[in-house]
Design a protein around this motif. Structure first.
Motif, PDB file in Angstrom:
ATOM      1  N   ASN A 176       0.933  -0.890  -0.060  1.00 13.71           N
ATOM      2  CA  ASN A 176       0.356  -0.162   0.071  1.00 13.71           C
ATOM      3  C   ASN A 176       0.861   1.442  -0.074  1.00 13.71           C
ATOM      4  OD1 ASN A 176      -3.125  -1.555   2.413  1.00 13.71           O
ATOM      5  ND2 ASN A 176      -2.027  -1.409   0.112  1.00 13.71           N
ATOM      6  N   MET A 177       1.394   1.714   0.968  1.00 18.46           N
ATOM      7  CA  MET A 177       3.216   3.034   0.898  1.00 18.46           C
ATOM      8  C   MET A 177       3.371   2.601  -0.289  1.00 18.46           C
ATOM      9  SD  MET A 177       2.042   3.792   4.057  1.00 18.46           S
ATOM     10  CE  MET A 177       0.325   3.364   3.784  1.00 18.46           C
ATOM     11  N   ALA A 206       8.648  -4.002  12.994  1.00 16.54           N
ATOM     12  CA  ALA A 206       9.936  -4.573  12.394  1.00 16.54           C
ATOM     13  C   ALA A 206       9.479  -5.044  11.079  1.00 16.54           C
ATOM     14  CB  ALA A 206      10.962  -5.699  13.420  1.00 16.54           C
ATOM     15  N   GLY A 207       8.388  -5.069  10.843  1.00 15.97           N
ATOM     16  CA  GLY A 207       7.267  -5.032   9.530  1.00 15.97           C
ATOM     17  C   GLY A 207       7.718  -4.298   9.086  1.00 15.97           C
ATOM     18  N   ASP A 213      10.075   3.178   3.334  1.00 17.15           N
ATOM     19  CA  ASP A 213      10.106   3.148   1.928  1.00 17.15           C
ATOM     20  C   ASP A 213       8.687   4.709   1.663  1.00 17.15           C
ATOM     21  OD1 ASP A 213      11.521   0.978   2.568  1.00 17.15           O
ATOM     22  OD2 ASP A 213       9.227  -0.186   1.804  1.00 17.15           O
ATOM     23  N   LEU A 214       8.077   5.128   2.536  1.00 17.33           N
ATOM     24  CA  LEU A 214       7.250   6.273   1.481  1.00 17.33           C
ATOM     25  C   LEU A 214       8.668   7.200   2.052  1.00 17.33           C
ATOM     26  CD1 LEU A 214       4.694   7.270   0.945  1.00 17.33           C
ATOM     27  CD2 LEU A 214       4.422   7.587   3.146  1.00 17.33           C
ATOM     28  N   LEU A 215       9.415   6.888   2.775  1.00 14.61           N
ATOM     29  CA  LEU A 215       9.809   8.930   3.187  1.00 14.61           C
ATOM     30  C   LEU A 215      11.313   8.789   2.180  1.00 14.61           C
ATOM     31  CD1 LEU A 215       9.522   8.333   7.354  1.00 14.61           C
ATOM     32  CD2 LEU A 215       8.335  10.493   5.623  1.00 14.61           C
ATOM     33  N   ALA A 216      11.533   7.486   1.937  1.00 14.96           N
ATOM     34  CA  ALA A 216      13.283   7.214   1.253  1.00 14.96           C
ATOM     35  C   ALA A 216      12.414   7.849  -0.656  1.00 14.96           C
ATOM     36  CB  ALA A 216      13.856   5.986   1.412  1.00 14.96           C
ATOM     37  N   PRO A 223      12.594  18.264  -1.894  1.00 19.01           N
ATOM     38  CA  PRO A 223      12.726  17.525  -1.115  1.00 19.01           C
ATOM     39  C   PRO A 223      12.139  16.545  -0.615  1.00 19.01           C
ATOM     40  CG  PRO A 223      11.195  19.635  -0.105  1.00 19.01           C
ATOM     41  CD  PRO A 223      11.810  19.753  -1.922  1.00 19.01           C
ATOM     42  N   ARG A 224      12.390  15.041  -0.190  1.00 16.96           N
ATOM     43  CA  ARG A 224      11.840  14.147  -0.036  1.00 16.96           C
ATOM     44  C   ARG A 224       9.850  14.581   0.695  1.00 16.96           C
ATOM     45  NH1 ARG A 224      16.254   9.036   0.462  1.00 16.96           N
ATOM     46  NH2 ARG A 224      17.475   9.666  -1.811  1.00 16.96           N
TER      47      ARG A 224
END
Length: 450
Positions: A176-177, A206-207, A213-216, A223-224
Motif C-alpha cells: 500500500n505504502m 519491525a515488519g 520506504d515512503l519517506l525514502a 525535498p523528500r
C-alpha cells in the motif's frame, strides 16, 4: 466560518493590479481522523455512546474549530450525520457505506481542481476483514491560494492502509505504502504534497517497512517527504522506542498509526510548525471519546518559490497530470526562445523551446502547428486561455500568447469562457503544468524571473 491567513491573503490579492504578485505566503491547518464509522453491529470500536450522535458531534466540531482541511477515514455508514452538522463549503461525495465505499472523505475550506479514488492493489484478510471494502487512497490538488495570474497548490493524499500484524497483513500494507509512493512520483511531479491518514503502521514494528520506504522515495525536483511528528517532536530522527498511545493520548511523544507526511516543491516552500494529538477537542459532552483514534492536527506555513511560480489552473480535471517544473528547477535563468502551439477547432498542444535547447510539448498531434521565435531581450509575459465542452468534458479550446514586444501567437478557436494570465512584474512564462491527453484539458503557466 474561519477566515484563515491564507484566505485573507488571497482575498487581498484580488485588489492588486493585474500582473502584480498575488498572495505569496500564508498558513493553513489540517486534521486527519479515523471516525470509526463501521456499522455498530459489525464493530463498536470500543467507543461509548451512539455512533450516529458521535458522528454528528464530530461534523460540527470540524466546522467549529475552523480547520482548513479535514481528512476522514472509516467514514462509512454514519457519513450523513457528519455532513448534516458540518458547514465546510467543499466536501467529497461519499463512495458508499460498507461494503461499497472506501470510507475516505474530505471536508475543506480550500477548493480543489481534481479528485480521484484509487483502490489498493493488495489487501489481506489474514487478521481483519480489510478486503471487505475497497480501501485505498484519494488524490486532490488543493488551491491554498488562487488568482488568475499566480496560484499555489498542494497535492493532498488521504489513505487508510491494510490493518493487522500477520505476515499477509504486513505484505499488503507495505505494498500500500509503495503504491502511494509510485502514484506521487507520477502524479505529483514538481508539486508540494501532504499525505495524511490511518497508516496502520508503527516505526517500532519491525515488519512495517512501507512507511520508511515512503519517506525514502526519491523526489528529483525537491525535498523528500517528512513525517511532521518526527520532524517537530524528534528533530527529524525516527524514534527507536516511543511508547504506544492511550486514547486520549497522555502526550504527543507516544506513537500512533495516524500520520502526516509532507514535502515542498520548487514552486512552494512548505513547513509544518505545529503537530499535536487533538483528542481533547474531540470528546463527547461527558468526556468520553468520539472515536477510537487520536486525531492528528498539523499547522503549515507556506511561501511561493523564489525561482519558479505558477498561474491558476484553467480547464477541466481530465487527462494525465504533467509538469515542466522538475526540469526547470535544474536550469539557471530559463528563458523562452520559441513558442509552439497546435490547434484548429480546439487547442491540441502547447510547447516551448528554451534558449538552452530544452523543449517541452504537451497534448496531441492534431491541428496546425504555429510558432513564434523570440528576440534575445523579448519575453513571453501574457497568455489567454478559452475553454469549451468536448464529449461532455471541459477542455481548452484556445490560447493566445503575448510577448514583452507586443507580438502575438494564437491557436484554436476562442469561446466566451476565457481567462487572462499576466506574469508578475519582472517575471516571464517558461513552462507549463496541467493535464492532457490527445488535446489540452487543463493548463497553468510556470513563471521564472527575467
Amino acid at each position: 466560518m474561519k477566515l484563515s491567513t491564507t484566505r485573507l491573503a488571497a482575498f487581498s490579492s484580488a485588489l492588486l493590479l493585474e500582473g502584480a504578485l498575488a498572495a505569496t505566503s500564508g498558513n493553513f491547518d489540517i486534521l486527519t481522523i479515523n471516525v470509526a464509522g463501521l456499522p455498530a453491529i459489525l464493530n463498536d470500536n470500543g467507543v461509548p455512546g451512539d455512533k450516529a450522535t458521535n458522528a454528528a458531534t464530530m461534523g460540527a466540531k470540524f466546522a467549529e474549530y475552523g480547520i482548513d482541511v479535514v481528512q476522514l477515514q472509516e467514514d462509512f455508514n454514519y457519513h450523513s450525520h457528519i455532513y448534516r452538522t458540518n458547514t465546510h463549503p467543499h466536501r467529497t461525495a461519499t463512495s458508499g457505506g460498507v461494503p461499497f465505499g472506501s470510507g475516505l472523505n474530505t471536508v475543506s475550506y480550500l477548493p480543489w481542481v481534481d479528485f480521484r479514488r484509487i483502490k489498493w492493489n493488495k489487501c489481506s484478510d489474514a487478521s481483519q476483514s480489510d478486503c471487505l471494502t475497497p480501501k485505498g487512497f484519494t488524490f486532490m490538488r488543493v488551491a491554498i491560494s488562487s488568482e488568475s495570474s499566480t496560484a499555489a497548490y498542494v497535492d493532498f493524499y488521504n489513505l487508510h492502509a491494510d490493518a493487522g500484524v500477520e505476515p499477509g497483513d504486513l505484505v499488503a500494507r507495505n505494498d500500500n505504502m509503495n503504491q502511494v509512493a509510485d502514484y506521487i512520483a507520477t502524479w505529483s511531479k514538481g508539486n508540494a504534497v501532504i499525505v495524511a491518514g490511518d497508516t496502520n503502521s508503527r516505526y517500532t514494528r519491525a515488519g512495517d517497512t512501507g512507511i520508511r520506504d515512503l519517506l525514502a522515495s526519491e523526489n528529483p525536483s525537491g525535498p523528500r517527504l517528512k513525517d511532521a511528528w518526527v520532524e517537530l517532536l524528534y528533530n527529524n530522527v525516527i524514534p527507536q522506542s516511543p511508547s504506544s498511545c492511550s486514547n486520549p493520548a497522555a502526550n504527543d511523544l507516544c506513537e500512533i498509526v495516524d500520520k502526516v507526511f509532507y514535502r515542498g516543491s520548487p514552486l512552494l516552500n512548505l513547513q509544518a510548525t505545529d503537530v499535536r494529538y487533538d483528542t481533547p477537542r474531540f470528546l463527547q459532552a461527558n468526556g468520553d471519546i468520539l472515536t477510537d483514534h487520536n486525531p492528528v492536527f498539523v499547522n503549515f506555513t507556506w511561501s511561493s518559490g523564489a525561482s519558479l511560480r505558477q498561474s491558476n489552473l484553467f480547464g477541466g480535471p481530465h487527462g494525465t497530470w504533467f509538469s515542466d517544473v522538475p526540469v526547470l528547477a535544474g536550469i539557471s535563468k530559463p528563458k523562452a526562445a520559441i513558442i509552439t502551439f497546435r490547434g484548429a477547432s480546439r487547442l491540441d498542444s502547447v510547447g516551448l523551446t528554451l534558449t538552452d535547447g530544452t523543449s517541452f510539448t504537451h497534448g496531441g498531434t492534431g491541428g496546425t502547428a504555429v510558432s513564434l521565435s523570440l528576440g534575445a531581450s523579448e519575453y513571453w509575459t501574457q497568455a489567454e486561455l478559452c475553454t469549451g465542452q468536448r464529449s461532455g468534458q471541459t477542455r481548452n479550446f484556445y490560447i493566445r500568447a503575448v510577448t514583452s514586444a507586443g507580438r502575438i501567437l494564437t491557436a484554436g478557436s476562442a469561446t466566451s469562457d476565457c481567462q487572462t494570465f499576466v506574469a508578475p512584474s519582472g517575471w516571464q512564462i517558461v513552462g507549463f503544468v496541467g493535464q492532457d491527453g490527445s488535446e489540452m484539458d487543463q493548463l497553468a503557466f510556470v513563471y521564472a524571473p527575467r
